[in-house]
Design a protein around this motif. Structure first.
Motif, PDB file in Angstrom:
ATOM      1  N   PRO A 110       0.839  -1.172  -0.078  1.00  0.00           N
ATOM      2  CA  PRO A 110      -0.063  -0.067  -0.175  1.00  0.00           C
ATOM      3  C   PRO A 110       0.833   1.289   0.139  1.00  0.00           C
ATOM      4  CG  PRO A 110      -0.667  -1.393   1.807  1.00  0.00           C
ATOM      5  CD  PRO A 110       0.534  -2.053   1.213  1.00  0.00           C
ATOM      6  N   ASN A 144      -3.504  -4.041   7.443  1.00  0.00           N
ATOM      7  CA  ASN A 144      -3.375  -4.533   6.194  1.00  0.00           C
ATOM      8  C   ASN A 144      -4.360  -5.832   6.000  1.00  0.00           C
ATOM      9  OD1 ASN A 144       0.102  -4.421   4.956  1.00  0.00           O
ATOM     10  ND2 ASN A 144      -1.665  -2.724   5.582  1.00  0.00           N
ATOM     11  N   SER A 151      -5.823  -5.220   2.283  1.00  0.00           N
ATOM     12  CA  SER A 151      -5.111  -3.911   1.609  1.00  0.00           C
ATOM     13  C   SER A 151      -4.732  -4.576   0.270  1.00  0.00           C
ATOM     14  CB  SER A 151      -4.264  -3.545   2.420  1.00  0.00           C
ATOM     15  OG  SER A 151      -4.603  -2.801   3.709  1.00  0.00           O
ATOM     16  N   GLU A 184      -9.531  -1.532  -1.936  1.00  0.00           N
ATOM     17  CA  GLU A 184      -8.676  -1.843  -0.929  1.00  0.00           C
ATOM     18  C   GLU A 184      -8.787  -1.031   0.375  1.00  0.00           C
ATOM     19  OE1 GLU A 184      -5.017  -1.114  -3.112  1.00  0.00           O
ATOM     20  OE2 GLU A 184      -5.228   0.952  -3.223  1.00  0.00           O
TER      21      GLU A 184
END
Lengths: 509, 308
Positions: free
Chosen positions: A163, A174, A179, A445
């Motif tokens: 990310p 995450n 993510s 995400e």
């Protein structure tokens, strides 16, 4: 596995002090919480609990524009058993529990609702084990994403999801948001890189979901847990998949006079059967902001640039990059630049990854959106975004994962100008609805959190949401974990009951 | 929200709101996780490819479609899916079994292949999970939960699958007398199989890379081009990649075997001794089944915990 990990965690963290009372915990304690705080201190030690206004204020927000979070006491557990102990205390006091990582979430998922006990996982930040034979590493949830890849570098492997916030965001966060990142185009999002999770459930019990074997027995509980935004339990150790570093990498910057040529190039690359490691797109306003801020060497006269990276064995990388070059030129690219060395490659990526920071030079505030559309419809989607933003008299910078159709329009604005917040909200709503109308998804995400909770009805039927609610309730029948997120209010089982009537005035004054 | 689909509606009507029911695909993994309880009504999911979008790298397909038939269509655009091809095996069956193909290193796992599912719930209504884009976070991840569930939580009628490009060149090579780790340096290896004596590998990718890897292997050991993988023994063991690579130590219980190196699946001549599962996981499995299928009408007799 659970026991081994708990033991490893204890070794890492060593002993701690216990015994001082709640009154000695730093800062003032909300009078109603005194007994709760005393029990938390008793459970995990006075240096791991804070109930003062400053700590609670910090724990009440994430990086979204949502400002209604309201934290109860904040705990900083150092081990799985600390987490389990905190959960048990919270339950005994009838309180919910909200975990948080670095607080970089953009959808309000980490904003605590109804004064729950907040578990800040940042002290559980260790790399527990690198198991090269099985291609996994066990890490604690508070470990920062980039720290993990740095720690893995000597082994010739890395953790693929990257990310933009990877320098600060945590593996636990995450995991909670499933993510992504630029390199998820070829490598897949977090769910594809988590093989097992040690979890503390809402009754305080510890269980390991998934395992290192190819196909764990039973339902894919690991898969059901990833992306559950802290609402199914709290991850206390995560086995992540190690990805071998590619032997060769080619990073290219493709520049276009027209945004639609850039978008058409994206579709043409995928249609040609090439799956680059990443295809990122930035429009002119974004490029200019980046150049002002980070001097990445992007051409400011281009209407749009594509940052394309192909990786793999060297022969194929040469062929694929040549094909990408040809596709770009057939789509009227005005220039194609290939990073000559690692320095140039790093500079090109630095530009992309500093895009959000660069917005600060343009406007004091921004609202970063996140939707997904079919990648073959990027041209018309971008035209619609510009039209919507113009109509609301706002500025937009587009920087996004074009290869998988994951849009990130940044609405830049100055909230001090009266009426601006409303226009930003209205434009954002239209962008989300337009994305869904194009056959897209609510988020790629960043998660649903509180930001997109009420849009779930737009994408899913009552039956669909009822099924999602069953997944959540199977893990957490009483809805005590991070209540009030993801599912629209009618579907969040007893979430409402778990949300303690917030005594906001008394806390914030 | 997904459009109304007649075939799906007919499937839901056939499943109905009550009574024990099981869904039959190609029957290739019919005994996985237990036998269908006596007196269970059999239904079949609809078949046919609904929409293949090569530039999107997705395909929408009804669950009763044979995987081989689906792949024949995808191959025209140089693509396929991660689902294994078994004679007569269907898309729905492959998803519900959740077992990866022997080319998992190259194609990915079955559990990552499902982007969106439309399925019939225990109450007979149609639910949709996931979204129609290659990347999507759409609330709780029911798609992952459905893969490998043996049809005990819902009966999938239609799936949107991720496709992957087929390598420009694909070539099986056998390495006589090689160690399990012999192919480690080859980045084009989409499958590495080892029977304790020889190694077979599928090299897949650009011709230049495949040739380079082939050359590298030839320098290491005695290797020859072959038509395909060795015959796989009938029983599937799940183990860790490290256990698979050191499998000969346990040969006594498994009989002749073929291990998937780098993955952790072993094809053995004898069934896998039952795996121990921690009580917390057993309890969670029970809770999922109870929540999604309170009367136990979906595929009674089968239990994913009993999958080897």
């Amino acid at each position: 596995m659970a026991n081994t990990l708990a033991a490893a965690t204890r070794r890492v963290l060593g002993s701690r002090r216990r015994g001082r009372g709640a009154a000695e915990v730093a800062g003032a304690v909300d009078a109603g919480d005194a007994a709760l705080v005393a029990d938390l201190v008793e459970a995990i030690g006075d240096d791991r609990v804070r109930a003062d206004t400053a700590a609670r204020y910090l724990a009440s927000r994430d990086a979204s524009i949502y400002r209604e979070g309201n934290a109860g006491p904040v705990c900083y557990p150092g081990s799985t058993s600390d987490v389990a102990a905190c959960v048990k205390v919270a339950i005994r006091h009838g309180r919910a529990v909200s975990p948080r990582g670095a607080g970089t979430g953009l959808a309000g998922g980490a904003a605590p609702l109804g004064q729950p006990v907040v578990l800040s996982m940042t002290r559980m930040d260790k790399l527990l084990e690198v198991d090269l034979d099985n291609g996994v590493a066990w890490v604690q949830p508070g470990m920062v994403n980039l720290d993990l890849s740095r720690a893995l570098a000597p082994h010739g492997v890395h953790y693929a999801p990257d990310p933009s916030s990877q320098a600060v965001c945590t593996i636990g966060g995450n995991l909670a948001n499933n993510s992504g990142g630029p390199h998820c185009l070829a490598y897949g999002v977090t769910s594809a890189h988590v093989v097992a999770v040690e979890v503390v459930l809402s009754d305080g019990s510890v269980v390991t979901l998934g395992d290192v074997t190819a196909e764990p027995a039973g339902y894919d509980l690991r898969g059901a847990f990833v992306g559950s935004e802290g609402m199914c339990g709290i991850a206390t150790a995560v086995a992540v998949r190690l990805t071998r570093n590619p032997p060769a990498v080619c990073t290219m910057l493709l520049c276009f006079e027209d945004v639609s040529d850039a978008a058409a190039t994206v579709s043409a690359i995928i249609a040609a059967g090439i799956v680059p490691a990443a295809i990122e797109m930035m429009d002119q306003r974004c490029v200019r902001a980046i150049e002002d801020f980070a001097q990445a060497g992007y051409p400011e006269d281009a209407a749009a640039v594509l940052l394309v990276e192909v990786d793999g064995p060297s022969g194929g990388v040469a062929i694929a990059s040549e094909r990408v070059d040809g596709i770009a030129r057939r789509n009227q690219a005005i220039s194609v630049r290939i990073a000559a060395d690692e320095d140039e490659r790093a500079r090109l990526w630095k530009g992309r990854k500093s895009a959000f920071g660069a917005v600060a030079n343009v406007m004091p505030d921004y609202y970063l959106h996140d939707t997904v559309v079919p990648r073959t419809r990027l041209v018309e989607v971008l035209e619609r975004i510009y039209e919507i933003v113009d109509r609301h008299d706002l500025l937009v910078l587009n920087v996004f994962h074009a290869g998988d159709g994951n849009l990130h329009p940044i609405l830049a604005y100055d909230s001090r100008v009266p009426g601006t917040d409303e226009r930003v909200q209205a434009a954002g709503r239209e962008i989300i609805e337009m994305s869904l109308d194009m056959g897209g998804a609510l988020t790629g995400e960043h998660g649903i959190g509180v930001e997109k909770r009420e849009y779930m009805n737009r994408m899913f039927t009552e039956v669909d949401l009822d099924q999602q609610s069953r997944l959540r309730a199977s893990f957490d029948p009483y809805c005590r974990m991070n209540p009030g997120k993801v599912l629209p209010s009618a579907h969040s089982c007893s979430d409402i009951g778990a949300l303690r009537a917030a005594d906001a005035a008394g806390v914030w004054g | 929200m997904a459009d109304f689909d007649e075939a799906l509606a007919a499937f839901a009507a056939e499943v109905g709101p009550d009574g024990p029911v099981c869904v039959r695909g190609g029957g290739t993994r019919w005994h996985l996780g237990g036998e269908a309880a006596p007196g269970t009504r059999e239904v079949q999911a609809p078949a046919g490819v609904v929409a293949f979008e090569p530039a999107e790298m997705t395909v929408r397909v009804r669950a009763g479609t044979p995987v081989a038939e689906l792949h024949a269509e995808l191959t025209t655009a140089g693509q396929r899916t991660a689902l294994p091809e078994r004679a007569g095996g269907t898309v729905g069956g492959a998803l519900m079994a959740g077992e990866s193909s022997i080319a998992r290193l190259g194609l990915g796992s079955v559990r990552e292949a499902l982007l969106q599912a439309r399925y019939v719930c225990a109450d007979g209504r149609i639910a949709s999970a996931g979204a129609a884009t290659v990347k999507n976070v759409s609330g709780f991840d029911l798609c992952r939960l459905l893969v490998g569930s043996l049809g005990t939580l819902g009966l999938v009628g239609e799936a949107l699958l991720r496709t992957v490009p087929v390598g420009e060149t694909e070539r099986w090579v056998r390495l006589a007398g090689a160690e399990a780790g012999a192919v480690r340096s080859c980045h084009t290896a989409a499958s590495v199989l080892w029977d304790g004596t020889d190694v077979w590998t599928l090299l897949s990718g650009y011709e230049v890379d495949v040739d380079e890897d082939r050359g590298r292997l030839a320098a290491l050991c005695d290797c020859e081009d072959v038509d395909g993988p060795p015959e796989l023994p009938p029983h599937r063991w799940a183990c860790t990649p490290a256990e698979a690579a050191a499998f000969d130590a346990r040969n006594g219980a498994a009989g002749p075997f073929v291990a998937e190196i780098g993955v952790g699946v072993v094809h053995a001549s004898e069934p896998q001794p039952s795996r121990s599962v921690e009580p917390g996981v057993v309890e969670l499995n029970r809770r999922f089944k109870e929540r999604f299928d309170p009367t136990g009408r979906l595929n009674p007799g089968r239990d994913p915990l009993r999958k080897p």
